[in-house]
Scaffold this active site. Structure first.
Site: not given
Lengths: 389, 141
Positions: A85, A334
């Protein structure tokens, strides 16, 4: 050699079944080009770094070259960056280092993820593969479980209340209502969020992010040439990055992320500023507890007191240190690889004072920070920015 | 399908998974769980293996709702519903992640005493993968 951000662009974050990987990237790139006030010939871009975990979208190898080709940059030196991420933030760091080295004048840092075209089972697979696979994931837990265990330990050691943890989601959803590019533009109330179905105790579905498509692009150049392209260059004051043991059981402390602490210390040192100087921040709230830990890892408060910032409303839009004015990962969305660059887009707009919806504009903010974490803290990268003179 | 541990690689860790034997660094004395090639503390690579007691305590834990665990555990979750996972602080000092089994999730607390048991972890390609889980240790406070 100082580095300036001269243009940023991002797609809306959300579910876009009809937008391919290429279409998403094209859209973000075009917006970044348009954002360069005095114009930029794309051929001036000498190097490109593209952060992605490559979950969906149909392309695994050579993704950076493919995406460059998509926007008319075939031939440019391009790199795929994968740090879970934190891929986007690390892509940006690479571009900053390339400019600093003097090796290139103009570089692109981008991030992208196409997640919603995968069957649910395959998304579940991808979401568990950035922790330690052999001993952590295959013992029976993926990320919701990992962050739930971090949350439980924070509650145990510091008396942090669940309502403060979930308060992060309430705050970030409230901000996203005003962000036209956010995925979840609706407010939530604390009681409902606390009563939502349990994901991994003590975290409910409202403590976690969704599944998201999106892309974001930032264009950087040598600061001494930035005025050729824009009268509003945003300067990169500091960059820091670090790694840690992937499996949380290998770490001594489970109430913070050591990699984020190290990254922050480096970035503050380079920038010559401290936590008290930060006026706006985009932090990595992949789960609500992650934002509480980020407050402590970034030095916004003493260790163990992250929950108080939510309890006292200090990080709301009108608080002394607004955090995640975009809605954060929780509500803005996200899309894994795009997240780190999306944070930079938000901070650049905040520091230029040209946030699209004035209600989200943090007034007079001159120094901003981005905090981007990979996995459960296996990687972390922090950048500090300064508004145009 | 990526993120997969092949049978030969899994088999190379059976000493740890079946018998709870783990290496202690000759240079700095740190117990490495799971085993590593370079010591987690000092980076050197000479170890003496020792058998652990299997006793530990809950450092932190979670109860993962149905469908929330990795896909390898789907079959288990269909039968058991939720799944309890903990970071266990072993008596010898190191921490491991493992499932808690045969327990009431409501009774688990940070600090609860545990002991290791040998259990099925998951099935892959028709071969059962075994390893340790933990149960509440009724004999200790």
């Amino acid at each position: 050699m100082e580095v300036a951000v001269i243009g940023v662009g991002q797609t809306s974050f959300g579910t876009f079944p009809k937008k391919s990987l290429k279409a998403l990237f094209f859209e973000a790139f075009q917006e970044a080009l348009r954002d360069v006030e005095k114009g930029l010939d794309p051929k001036e871009i000498e190097e490109a770094w593209i952060g992605t975990l490559s979950t969906g979208g149909g392309q695994l190898g050579n993704q950076a070259a493919l995406l460059c080709e998509t926007v008319g940059l075939a031939g440019v030196s391009a790199h795929h960056v994968e740090n879970a991420c934190a891929s986007g933030g690390f892509a940006f760091r690479n571009a900053v280092m390339a400019i600093r080295s003097g090796r290139c004048r103009v570089a692109m840092a981008a991030g992208i993820e196409k997640m919603t075209d995968l069957p649910r089972e395959r998304n579940r697979l991808w979401l568990g593969v950035s922790g330690d696979v052999e001993w952590e994931r295959l013992a029976g837990t993926n990320f919701p479980g990992i962050y739930a265990m971090l949350a439980r330990r924070h509650m145990y050691e510091h008396g942090t209340l669940k309502e403060w943890i979930t308060g992060v989601a309430v705050k970030n959803h409230a901000n996203a209502v005003h962000n036209p590019k956010a995925q979840f533009r609706f407010p939530i109330d604390l009681e409902r969020a606390m009563r939502a179905p349990m994901l991994a105790d003590p975290l409910t579905v409202f403590d976690a992010c969704g599944i998201t498509d999106g892309a974001a692009v930032a264009i950087v150049c040598r600061a001494d040439e930035a005025r050729r392209y824009t009268d509003r260059p945003v300067m990169v004051m500091g960059s820091g990055a670090a790694t840690d043991y992937l499996a949380i059981h290998d770490r001594k402390d489970l109430t913070g992320l050591l990699a984020a602490r190290k990254a922050a210390a480096q970035a503050y040192k380079e920038a010559g500023v401290g936590p008290k100087d930060i006026q706006v921040a985009e932090v990595h709230d992949c789960f609500t507890i992650a934002e509480i830990m980020a407050y402590e890892d970034l030095g916004f408060c003493e260790d163990g007191q992250g929950g108080f910032l939510i309890r006292d409303g200090l990080t709301k839009l009108d608080g002394p240190i607004p955090v995640n004015p975009s809605g954060g990962l929780k509500a803005k969305g996200h899309p894994i690889g795009a997240t780190g660059i999306g944070q930079i887009c938000e901070i650049v707009h905040q520091l230029r004072g040209d946030v699209q919806e004035p209600i989200r504009q943090v007034k007079g903010a001159r120094i901003g920070l981005t905090h981007n974490v990979g996995g459960s803290g296996g990687t972390a990268v922090v950048h500090i920015f300064r508004s145009p003179e | 399908m990526s993120s997969y541990v092949s049978l030969p690689i899994f088999a190379s860790t059976l000493r740890e998974r079946y018998r709870l034997e783990e290496p202690r660094c000759r240079s700095c004395g740190t117990l490495n769980v799971p085993a590593r090639m370079a010591c987690i503390e000092c980076g050197r690579g000479d170890f003496d293996w020792e058998k652990l007691t299997g006793r530990g305590r809950v450092f932190t834990y979670t109860v993962i709702a149905r469908g929330g665990a990795p896909t390898e555990f789907d079959e288990q979750q269909i039968m058991s519903g939720s799944l309890v996972v903990a970071i266990v602080e072993l008596e010898e000092g190191a921490k491991v992640v493992a499932q808690l089994t045969d327990c009431d999730p409501e009774e688990v607390r940070v600090g609860s005493p545990l002991k290791a048991v040998f259990r099925k972890l998951y099935d892959q390609e028709g071969v059962v993968r075994y390893g340790y889980k933990f149960v509440m240790d009724e004999e200790r406070e």
